[in-house]
Design an enzyme around this catalytic site. Structure first.
Site, PDB file in Angstrom:
ATOM      1  N   LYS A   1       0.857  -1.187   0.000  1.00 25.29           N
ATOM      2  CA  LYS A   1       0.000   0.000   0.000  1.00 25.29           C
ATOM      3  C   LYS A   1       0.892   1.236   0.000  1.00 25.29           C
ATOM      4  CE  LYS A   1      -4.016   1.599   2.711  1.00 25.29           C
ATOM      5  NZ  LYS A   1      -4.938   1.210   3.800  1.00 25.29           N
TER       6      LYS A   1
ATOM      7  N   SER B   1      -9.568   0.802   2.689  1.00 29.24           N
ATOM      8  CA  SER B   1      -8.754   1.654   1.853  1.00 29.24           C
ATOM      9  C   SER B   1      -7.607   0.921   1.149  1.00 29.24           C
ATOM     10  CB  SER B   1      -8.167   2.799   2.681  1.00 29.24           C
ATOM     11  OG  SER B   1      -7.328   2.312   3.699  1.00 29.24           O
TER      12      SER B   1
ATOM     13  N   SER C   1      -9.774  -1.737   6.729  1.00 28.98           N
ATOM     14  CA  SER C   1      -9.156  -1.499   5.421  1.00 28.98           C
ATOM     15  C   SER C   1      -8.354  -2.669   4.863  1.00 28.98           C
ATOM     16  CB  SER C   1      -8.283  -0.246   5.464  1.00 28.98           C
ATOM     17  OG  SER C   1      -9.093   0.915   5.469  1.00 28.98           O
TER      18      SER C   1
END
Lengths: 61, 460
Positions: free
Chosen positions: B79, B155, B179
């Site tokens: 990420k 996310s 997330s």
């Protein structure tokens, strides 16, 4: 918490924090303030009592 | 390139054994990304030169007779809130692109490098991690490889999409309110949100310090456990990390485990077929007992307020100076969070401590609790509302309905993907007591072995 008015709250708090909130953003900001107010209302007075400790910023499960 | 191993476990064995070169494995992964990422939007940065150089170094080390690490030659992505040396850590934002390039990798990347894994780049995410959709105004959305018209979830959308698309066998993401678990559910990958304080967040961009967790995604539980074990270690400069290490190895069986289904709150507000998936998992495990997680709705409320207030305080200077550069979908929430009355936050923290103590008592009776990860499978990109029963509710806040009450108190959770009748995946949360990630992974492995949970890979 039913008296919470997102628009008035925004008007009072935003200048205090130095935040300049574009009028176009206001409806959404007020909407999220309303959501937060509902969440806060769920927690008001719960759990009952005032003797609990450990409202701790460091949190270890 | 056909015939190359696919899973992390098989790649590491084949590279360590000299059956394939790390360069060939890396090149194949880079080729898959080059061919498919334009459609999926999982990677925002591809570090091809670095990856090939690292692969060549591994192959050379093996040629010299050196022992390779447990993840030798395993390609992965992170990420884009993880520091990657030489890149500004954008954390899904426009504003952070002005930061200086990171001088050093995040500590978890260094740990995977040490284990022989090969970083292929940074992965798409919702801005500053305040997101459940995987959409991003600056980079475009990460799309769901099971149906490109649908959300990856957020996310850590790019982290799940990269694994689900088959670009890489594993990835890293973060989970503050869901997330890792939401995108795992929507894209149909396995994911692990470890205990709060387990994995160091050293040199990653924060969202909400008292709720932020890092963790891995993979397409099977053996790979998930392999990567997770390589991530454990000392805290670095993360003050909340304990540095505690409990290697899982190969997840064992579930004999003797006391497993229950979360009732009450977790049986409401979800589509019927989602609850049916949880029941299928329970049946496969021989479980029918239901247990109530007390005051879960309030747990969610506390997580909401703490996240809103803490994260907005973190971003206050940026909100003052550059509010116009935020993604419109996060800006309003951050601005609202900056204005919250202090008493709301204090009460949320106070409740959280009480709730923590109540929920931990449950683990005297059970070892593992099953719950849905999301109330529905992947919504369409751009979708704003969600139909739950007869009620139409706003989509963004409700995707975390079942994940927020669990991460609120830092419990470890694995997500195992099941398939719904319509073909879309849905995740089941496997929740255990603090530090018992091994139990989460054992139950996930049992569901996988029973043929109930399975991650599909490739682009539909």
């Amino acid at each position: 918490m039913s008296s919470f008015d997102p628009a008035k709250h925004l008007d009072a708090m935003a200048p205090a924090l130095g935040l300049d909130i574009d009028p176009a953003w206001r409806p959404q900001v007020e909407q999220f303030l309303g959501v937060a107010a509902r969440m806060a209302a769920l927690l008001e007075g719960f759990p009952p009592g005032e003797e609990l400790e450990h409202a701790a910023p460091v949190f270890r499960p | 390139m056909s015939g190359l191993p696919v899973t992390a476990t098989a790649i590491a064995e084949a590279v360590a054994g000299g059956l394939v070169s790390a360069r060939d494995v890396t090149w194949a992964a880079l080729s898959r990304i080059a061919a498919g990422n334009g459609r999926v939007g999982a990677f925002t940065d591809v570090t091809a030169d670095r990856a090939l150089a690292q692969a060549d170094a591994l192959d050379a080390a093996r040629a010299r007779g050196e022992m390779l690490g447990p993840l030798a030659g395993v390609p992965y992505g992170v990420k884009n809130l993880f520091d990657i040396e030489g890149l500004p850590t954008r954390a899904g934002s426009k504003i952070n692109r002005d930061r200086a390039p990171a001088a050093r990798d995040a500590l978890l990347i260094e740990r995977l490098t040490e284990a022989g894994a090969i970083l292929l780049g940074g992965l798409n995410m919702g801005e500053y991690a305040y997101d459940f959709t995987g959409e991003n105004a600056h980079d475009g959305p990460s799309r769901n490889p099971r149906d490109l018209a649908r959300m990856s979830g957020g996310s850590s959308g790019g982290s799940a999409a990269a694994v689900a698309a088959g670009f890489v066998p594993a990835s890293l993401g973060s989970d503050t309110n869901g997330s890792i678990r939401v995108p795992s559910s929507l894209c149909g990958t396995f994911g692990l949100k470890p205990t709060y304080g387990r994995l160091t967040r050293s040199r990653t961009f924060p969202f909400c310090e008292s709720l932020d967790h890092l963790g891995p995604f993979a397409a099977n539980t053996a790979d998930l456990a392999l990567v997770y074990d390589a991530l454990q270690g000392p805290a670095g400069d993360d003050p909340a990390c304990t540095g505690r290490v409990d290697a899982v190895g190969t997840p064992g069986g579930i004999e003797g485990l006391r497993i229950a289904i979360a009732g009450g709150y977790f049986r409401q507000g979800a589509q019927a077929d989602v609850l049916d998936a949880v029941d299928r998992a329970a049946t496969a495990l021989g479980v029918s007992r239901e247990i109530e997680i007390p005051e879960a709705a309030r747990g969610r409320a506390a997580a909401f307020l703490i996240t809103n207030a803490e994260s907005s305080a973190l971003h206050l200077d940026r909100l003052r100076a550059r509010a116009g550069d935020f993604d419109p979908d996060t800006r309003a929430r951050f601005l609202a969070g900056a204005l919250l009355p202090a008493a709301w936050l204090v009460q949320a923290q106070r409740f959280r401590r009480w709730y923590h103590d109540q929920v931990l008592k449950l683990f005297e009776e059970v070892d593992v609790i099953l719950a849905p990860a999301t109330p529905c499978p992947a919504p369409l990109l751009g979708q704003q509302t969600l139909k739950l029963g007869t009620e139409e509710v706003p989509l963004r806040p409700n995707m975390g309905l079942f994940t927020q009450p669990i991460s609120c108190i830092g419990l470890p959770v694995a997500v195992a993907p099941l398939k719904l009748a319509g073909g879309l995946p849905i995740g089941v949360q496997i929740i255990a007591a603090p530090w018992r990630e091994d139990l989460c992974l054992r139950v996930a492995a049992a569901l996988e072995a029973a043929g109930i949970a399975r991650a599909e890979t490739g682009i539909a």
